[in-house]
Design an enzyme around this catalytic site. Structure first.
Site, PDB file in Angstrom:
ATOM      1  N   HIS A  87       0.853  -1.267  -0.232  1.00 26.14           N
ATOM      2  CA  HIS A  87      -0.031   0.073  -0.006  1.00 26.14           C
ATOM      3  C   HIS A  87       0.551   1.342  -0.172  1.00 26.14           C
ATOM      4  CE1 HIS A  87      -3.429  -2.742   1.102  1.00 26.14           C
ATOM      5  NE2 HIS A  87      -3.892  -1.870   0.714  1.00 26.14           N
ATOM      6  N   GLY A  88       2.078   1.305   0.347  1.00 25.04           N
ATOM      7  CA  GLY A  88       2.714   2.331   0.579  1.00 25.04           C
ATOM      8  C   GLY A  88       4.229   2.415   1.010  1.00 25.04           C
TER       9      GLY A  88
END
Length: 502
Positions: free
Chosen positions: A323-324
């Site tokens: 996700h990041g």
């Protein structure tokens, strides 16, 4: 250009759909496939044209690997292909994250690359990896380049999913499918798009300022008061829900306009009765990918409980990192890994009869939903916060542990009002009492995997509203679309979908 922008609605979709109708009338199957592929590449290039060669290069290399794997089922070649795809993500998405951590822990001064994250790289790379794995396993015996290209770049799902498998979409790229039930496709697709647009522009973007204000406060102040913390956490909980579900609805609707049904990716996750149930409802295609291509190959639950919990934790940590490039995302993934471990351990105790039933079934179900939702909200704080200090400030405020804060900053935030709580209550009512968009249009088969979704829904209670192509429903959906469009004109700038950043 996002689905909710005026450029997309007025400049992109009309010519794309008009040419599609012409090719459909001419019964030119290959023309439709290539036209949708070209339009999708144009949609992608609208954002950052400089990264279009990266997408095309990745597409060509993986097709070459696919052809090679068809001729020789070489595990070494498969590993090389997977390594190539992961290397692209590692360089563009995680290089500065790793460099920054090396510099921090070793006091080195390695220069940052400062690469701009190519749009959708996480999504199309996962699709390409699945394509190679399915080829190696023999699930794909042949695939022409035109359909393969459209499978990768089809614009309704290119930017933020769902992460589709080849078996789900490539078989649909046929003239019989493109020509089937045009009016029904227009009605269902238009309804889903209008609902999604309303969710994004009116509901998600409407509550976003409250979440932004409180989380910004947490990064700058010495503490966050209880009311502000709960407003911020709940506002983001609903913002993310309507932002992501709105995108999923719009993606489904856009694909359906061309006669394509995408897999279900969102199924009322806040109604979940456990964390396992939550992950069967939230970003369903990502959950399936991580399960099929990571968790199960590592051994899944076949190697005993300890290894099972380790596999769960590794899978969720990597899911968080997907996700990041931030430790807060990794911690969010680890938190869900711990949740899942506790969930499975509790389930095992219940199966063996070690947990007595002390409350009625309906109360137990209600408690399970409440505990699950609270756990999810706590995890969302780390998902949204820019730092661990910010997340700690929010959580301390939520549980009444903030002893120091700056009242003047809280006054400036201006979120402690009755109208905010009324807005949150309305959003909660929509989430818990109304059917989601897929259930709303279920009589017209809006997604792949509909039967499984309906079977899961049997124990849930909600208002039995169902859409059908009638004058009344057309007026109601048109009203939602009109409200969303008016709000779009009022906005100073269109906000991206949250998952576009992943």
């Amino acid at each position: 250009m996002v689905f909710s922008s005026l450029e997309f609605i007025y400049l992109f979709m009309p010519p794309v759909f008009a040419v599609y109708l012409l090719l459909r009338y001419l019964k030119w199957e290959t023309g439709i496939i290539w036209w949708l592929s070209i339009a999708s590449l144009g949609f992608y290039a609208w954002w950052t044209p400089v990264y279009l060669p990266l997408l095309l290069g990745s597409l060509l290399v993986n097709y070459g690997l696919h052809r090679a794997l068809l001729k020789m089922r070489s595990k070494a070649l498969l590993i090389a292909g997977i390594a190539f795809n992961l290397a692209l993500i590692a360089v563009f998405k995680y290089a500065d994250f790793f460099i920054g951590n090396v510099n921090f822990f070793t006091n080195a001064e390695l220069p940052m690359l400062h690469l701009v994250l190519p749009l959708a790289i996480s999504f199309f790379t996962f699709q390409l990896i699945s394509f190679l794995v399915d080829t190696y396993k023999g699930n794909i015996t042949s695939c022409d380049f035109a359909r393969y290209t459209l499978f990768v770049v089809f614009f309704p799902q290119l930017i933020a999913g769902p992460i589709v498998m080849q078996k789900e979409t490539i078989p649909q790229f046929r003239l019989t499918n493109f020509q089937n039930k045009l009016l029904t496709n227009l009605a269902v697709g238009g309804t889903l798009f209008a609902i999604g647009l309303f969710k994004k522009i009116v509901l998600a973007d409407g509550i976003a300022p409250y979440a932004n204000s409180v989380f910004n406060l947490a990064e700058t102040a010495n503490g966050v008061p209880l009311e502000a913390a709960w407003i911020g956490a709940l506002a983001y909980t609903f913002q993310l829900y309507f932002d992501f579900s709105g995108y999923c609805d719009m993606a489904l609707g856009l694909a359906r306009l061309f006669g394509i049904r995408l897999p279900v990716n969102f199924n009322s996750p806040y109604k979940a009765t456990s964390i396992s149930d939550f992950w069967r409802r939230w970003h369903i295609t990502l959950s399936h990918f991580l399960r099929d291509y990571l968790y199960i190959p590592m051994g899944g639950n076949r190697c005993g409980p300890i290894q099972r919990y380790a596999n769960l934790m590794i899978t969720m940590l990597l899911g968080g990192l997907w996700h990041g490039a931030s430790w807060t995302f990794v911690f969010w993934g680890g938190l869900h890994g711990a949740y899942l471990g506790i969930n499975h351990a509790w389930g095992a105790l219940c199966e063996k009869g070690y947990v007595p039933s002390l409350v009625p079934a309906w109360l137990g179900n209600l408690l399970a939903r409440g505990i699950t939702l609270l756990a999810v909200i706590v995890a969302w704080v780390f998902f949204r916060a820019q730092s661990f200090d910010g997340a700690s400030g929010i959580l301390a405020g939520m549980f009444g542990l903030s002893t120091v804060y700056e009242p003047e900053l809280w006054t400036n935030v201006e979120t402690a009002t009755l109208s905010v709580w009324a807005s949150l209550a309305c959003l909660a009512a929509i989430v818990f009492f109304l059917p989601n968009a897929i259930e709303f249009t279920e009589n017209y088969n809006p997604v792949l995997g509909l039967k499984k979704l309906l079977a899961q829904r049997k124990t849930e209670g909600f208002l039995p509203l169902r859409w059908r192509p009638s004058t009344g429903w057309a007026m109601a959906v048109s009203a939602l679309f009109a409200v969303a469009m008016v709000q779009t004109y009022r906005l100073a700038e269109i906000t991206e979908f949250i998952y576009f950043n992943f």
